[in-house]
Design an enzyme around this catalytic site. Structure first.
Site, PDB file in Angstrom:
ATOM      1  N   TYR A 194      -9.456  59.197  76.398  1.00 60.93           N
ATOM      2  CA  TYR A 194      -9.592  60.625  76.633  1.00 60.93           C
ATOM      3  C   TYR A 194     -10.826  61.190  75.974  1.00 60.93           C
ATOM      4  CZ  TYR A 194      -6.660  60.621  72.358  1.00 60.93           C
ATOM      5  OH  TYR A 194      -6.122  60.376  71.121  1.00 60.93           O
ATOM      6  N   ASP A 222       5.082  60.272  64.095  1.00 58.47           N
ATOM      7  CA  ASP A 222       5.557  61.110  65.207  1.00 58.47           C
ATOM      8  C   ASP A 222       7.049  61.409  65.108  1.00 58.47           C
ATOM      9  OD1 ASP A 222       2.995  61.217  66.162  1.00 58.47           O
ATOM     10  OD2 ASP A 222       3.344  59.941  67.907  1.00 58.47           O
ATOM     11  N   HIS A 275       0.972  65.835  70.406  1.00 62.56           N
ATOM     12  CA  HIS A 275      -0.055  66.191  69.445  1.00 62.56           C
ATOM     13  C   HIS A 275      -0.909  67.357  69.931  1.00 62.56           C
ATOM     14  CE1 HIS A 275       0.163  61.611  68.587  1.00 62.56           C
ATOM     15  NE2 HIS A 275       1.023  62.248  67.811  1.00 62.56           N
ATOM     16  N   LYS A 285      -8.631  68.197  76.526  1.00 61.52           N
ATOM     17  CA  LYS A 285      -8.709  66.748  76.727  1.00 61.52           C
ATOM     18  C   LYS A 285      -8.783  66.420  78.212  1.00 61.52           C
ATOM     19  CE  LYS A 285      -5.930  65.920  72.614  1.00 61.52           C
ATOM     20  NZ  LYS A 285      -4.647  65.490  72.089  1.00 61.52           N
TER      21      LYS A 285
END
Length: 180
Positions: free
Chosen positions: A130, A166, A61, A71
């Site tokens: 995250y 996904d 992603h 991140k």
């Protein structure tokens, strides 16, 4: 805390110093001043949390500009193999990927700057958290299919559990400029 630069420019592994005694252990997981002094000057604005059972793959992603997200990722419990793909067209490592083991027992984290696709496979049941440098933006949301034949990522699992969303992400297109 140790800060380790990896082969893909901008990827930094952060390994905390743990202090153990008969009660357990303690470590500082984030200190903005220390992180900035070691190449991570980000202002994190959102924290995310996911739980995955062993064999789950999440990713790959990213968010398109102007909502790109850096991140800082880690496992609160369990272990994952974290995967990043360099999508920065001007980078000498454009189109290359790296894999990193993140283990809650160690407490190591990985800084993934804007310009990378990100995903992971849970090697054991894992709580994955995250920090992000921008807020989630539905219109900027994008990704690359986890089993893209050009990237040829070895996820290390035979029976991957992957979301329907996904499974239909686009394939990597080296001619597309996502990030400069």
């Amino acid at each position: 805390m140790q800060f380790i630069q990896h082969d893909l420019p901008g990827i930094i592994e952060c390994i905390p110093t743990k202090f153990h005694d008969d009660r357990g252990h303690f470590y500082e997981s984030y200190n903005q001043t220390r992180f900035a002094a070691n190449g991570i000057p980000e202002n994190f604005v959102q924290d995310n949390y996911s739980y995955s059972t062993a064999g789950v793959i999440r990713g790959l992603h990213f968010q398109k500009e102007p909502h790109g997200q850096g991140k800082l990722v880690r496992c609160m419990t369990g272990k994952v193999m974290d995967v990043v793909v360099d999508l920065r067209k001007s980078s000498p490592t454009f189109g290359q990927h790296g894999t990193y083991i993140l283990d809650a027992e160690i407490g190591n984290m990985l800084y993934v700057p804007v310009g990378f696709a990100h995903g992971f496979v849970a090697l054991a049941d894992a709580i994955f958290v995250y920090k992000c440098t921008d807020f989630w933006n539905k219109e900027a949301e994008s990704g690359i299919r986890w089993n893209d034949p050009t990237l040829n990522i070895d996820w290390g699992v035979d029976n991957a559990i992957v979301s329907d969303k996904d499974q239909i992400l686009p394939l990597f297109d080296p001619n597309e400029t996502i990030f400069k």
